[in-house]
Design a protein around this motif. Structure first.
Motif, PDB file in Angstrom:
ATOM      1  N   VAL A 132     -46.327  24.035 -39.352  1.00 19.63           N
ATOM      2  CA  VAL A 132     -45.624  22.921 -39.979  1.00 19.63           C
ATOM      3  C   VAL A 132     -44.726  23.465 -41.080  1.00 19.63           C
ATOM      4  O   VAL A 132     -44.970  24.548 -41.635  1.00 19.63           O
ATOM      5  N   ALA A 133     -43.689  22.722 -41.383  1.00 17.66           N
ATOM      6  CA  ALA A 133     -42.776  23.068 -42.472  1.00 17.66           C
ATOM      7  C   ALA A 133     -42.403  21.786 -43.200  1.00 17.66           C
ATOM      8  O   ALA A 133     -42.199  20.745 -42.573  1.00 17.66           O
ATOM      9  N   TYR A 134     -42.325  21.890 -44.511  1.00 19.73           N
ATOM     10  CA  TYR A 134     -41.911  20.771 -45.356  1.00 19.73           C
ATOM     11  C   TYR A 134     -40.504  21.076 -45.852  1.00 19.73           C
ATOM     12  O   TYR A 134     -40.301  22.052 -46.578  1.00 19.73           O
ATOM     13  N   ILE A 135     -39.540  20.262 -45.452  1.00 21.80           N
ATOM     14  CA  ILE A 135     -38.143  20.535 -45.774  1.00 21.80           C
ATOM     15  C   ILE A 135     -37.490  19.247 -46.278  1.00 21.80           C
ATOM     16  O   ILE A 135     -37.652  18.176 -45.676  1.00 21.80           O
ATOM     17  N   PHE A 136     -36.743  19.361 -47.375  1.00 19.52           N
ATOM     18  CA  PHE A 136     -36.013  18.195 -47.864  1.00 19.52           C
ATOM     19  C   PHE A 136     -35.041  17.714 -46.792  1.00 19.52           C
ATOM     20  O   PHE A 136     -34.411  18.518 -46.095  1.00 19.52           O
ATOM     21  N   GLY A 137     -34.898  16.405 -46.690  1.00 19.14           N
ATOM     22  CA  GLY A 137     -34.017  15.809 -45.690  1.00 19.14           C
ATOM     23  C   GLY A 137     -32.558  16.198 -45.851  1.00 19.14           C
ATOM     24  O   GLY A 137     -31.802  16.151 -44.878  1.00 19.14           O
ATOM     25  N   HIS A 138     -32.147  16.580 -47.052  1.00 22.42           N
ATOM     26  CA  HIS A 138     -30.756  16.973 -47.270  1.00 22.42           C
ATOM     27  C   HIS A 138     -30.533  18.482 -47.105  1.00 22.42           C
ATOM     28  O   HIS A 138     -29.412  18.962 -47.233  1.00 22.42           O
ATOM     29  N   ASN A 139     -31.581  19.226 -46.755  1.00 17.69           N
ATOM     30  CA  ASN A 139     -31.452  20.666 -46.547  1.00 17.69           C
ATOM     31  C   ASN A 139     -31.119  20.935 -45.077  1.00 17.69           C
ATOM     32  O   ASN A 139     -31.944  21.403 -44.295  1.00 17.69           O
ATOM     33  N   GLU A 140     -29.905  20.624 -44.726  1.00 17.84           N
ATOM     34  CA  GLU A 140     -29.470  20.744 -43.327  1.00 17.84           C
ATOM     35  C   GLU A 140     -29.582  22.165 -42.772  1.00 17.84           C
ATOM     36  O   GLU A 140     -30.009  22.336 -41.629  1.00 17.84           O
ATOM     37  N   PRO A 141     -29.242  23.217 -43.523  1.00 17.72           N
ATOM     38  CA  PRO A 141     -29.387  24.557 -42.936  1.00 17.72           C
ATOM     39  C   PRO A 141     -30.826  24.878 -42.517  1.00 17.72           C
ATOM     40  O   PRO A 141     -31.053  25.429 -41.436  1.00 17.72           O
ATOM     41  N   SER A 142     -31.794  24.530 -43.342  1.00 14.30           N
ATOM     42  CA  SER A 142     -33.189  24.808 -42.979  1.00 14.30           C
ATOM     43  C   SER A 142     -33.650  23.931 -41.827  1.00 14.30           C
ATOM     44  O   SER A 142     -34.359  24.393 -40.927  1.00 14.30           O
ATOM     45  N   LEU A 143     -33.255  22.673 -41.833  1.00  9.77           N
ATOM     46  CA  LEU A 143     -33.612  21.786 -40.719  1.00  9.77           C
ATOM     47  C   LEU A 143     -33.055  22.331 -39.408  1.00  9.77           C
ATOM     48  O   LEU A 143     -33.752  22.378 -38.387  1.00  9.77           O
ATOM     49  N   ARG A 144     -31.792  22.773 -39.436  1.00  6.43           N
ATOM     50  CA  ARG A 144     -31.180  23.337 -38.221  1.00  6.43           C
ATOM     51  C   ARG A 144     -31.923  24.585 -37.755  1.00  6.43           C
ATOM     52  O   ARG A 144     -32.147  24.769 -36.554  1.00  6.43           O
ATOM     53  N   LEU A 145     -32.293  25.461 -38.690  1.00  3.55           N
ATOM     54  CA  LEU A 145     -33.003  26.680 -38.312  1.00  3.55           C
ATOM     55  C   LEU A 145     -34.299  26.350 -37.588  1.00  3.55           C
ATOM     56  O   LEU A 145     -34.567  26.856 -36.492  1.00  3.55           O
ATOM     57  N   PHE A 146     -35.114  25.493 -38.178  1.00  2.00           N
ATOM     58  CA  PHE A 146     -36.405  25.182 -37.568  1.00  2.00           C
ATOM     59  C   PHE A 146     -36.227  24.442 -36.249  1.00  2.00           C
ATOM     60  O   PHE A 146     -36.928  24.722 -35.272  1.00  2.00           O
ATOM     61  N   GLU A 147     -35.288  23.516 -36.177  1.00  6.16           N
ATOM     62  CA  GLU A 147     -35.069  22.780 -34.933  1.00  6.16           C
ATOM     63  C   GLU A 147     -34.528  23.696 -33.834  1.00  6.16           C
ATOM     64  O   GLU A 147     -34.852  23.520 -32.655  1.00  6.16           O
ATOM     65  N   LYS A 148     -33.744  24.690 -34.212  1.00 13.25           N
ATOM     66  CA  LYS A 148     -33.235  25.668 -33.240  1.00 13.25           C
ATOM     67  C   LYS A 148     -34.387  26.391 -32.545  1.00 13.25           C
ATOM     68  O   LYS A 148     -34.272  26.789 -31.375  1.00 13.25           O
TER      69      LYS A 148
END
Length: 178
Positions: A132-148
């Motif tokens: 699991v990862a906890y990422i702020f909703g506005h941190n698009e680069p991290s969200l993209r990395l994990f979703e990739k």
């Protein structure tokens, strides 16, 4: 390009510096002020267990014949990755929180993907079934990395953090790894 190794106590100042470099952006951590080195000693100790490691990445190169060659600055920490206990109860022992932090000079140069490949390959051997990862909703680069890498949005906690009088969402991403 990079070499991964277990962190040792001499790495802690660099690890804390990298973490603290993200505070001002208000995108990565809920800390609002840099953390002192001393406050991370116990955290570091919890990551000395074999199933919840803290790894650092260093520069690495290949010679023309394909043999790995350490660069002179190979002891410089470019980033770190940790596996942390999720929720601290025995029933959750097969789930771990994954955290990835990269030095500002190396962001968006493949280190996050390098860490992610290593984490996914290592997780089953660490007795981890879910990451699991906890990422702020506005941190698009991290969200993209994990979703990739196949992480899915398992939860959204709207407005649970307040940074500079702005409410921020927390997104919980997860992936079944074994």
């Amino acid at each position: 390009m990079y070499r991964l190794r277990l962190a040792d106590p001499a790495d802690l100042p660099a690890i804390v510096d990298i973490y603290n470099s993200t505070v001002a952006s208000r995108m990565v951590t809920a800390d609002t002020e840099p953390v002192p080195l001393e406050s991370r000693f116990m955290w570091f100790k919890t990551h000395q267990r074999l199933n919840r490691p803290l790894w650092v990445a260093e520069p690495f190169s290949h010679s023309s014949d394909g043999v790995n060659v350490e660069l002179p600055e190979s002891r410089s920490v470019l980033g770190w990755m940790s596996f942390s206990d999720f929720y601290g109860r025995p029933a959750y022992r097969h789930t771990a929180e994954l955290s990835i932090y990269c030095h500002g000079s190396i962001r968006r140069k493949g280190l996050g993907s390098f860490f992610m490949h290593a984490a996914l390959a290592a997780a089953p051997g660490l007795d981890i079934k879910n990451l699991v990862a906890y990422i702020f909703g506005h941190n698009e680069p991290s969200l993209r990395l994990f979703e990739k890498f196949g992480f899915e949005r398992w939860a959204k906690m709207p407005g649970v953090a307040e940074l500079d009088q702005i409410e921020r969402d927390l997104v919980i991403l997860g992936k079944r790894v074994s």
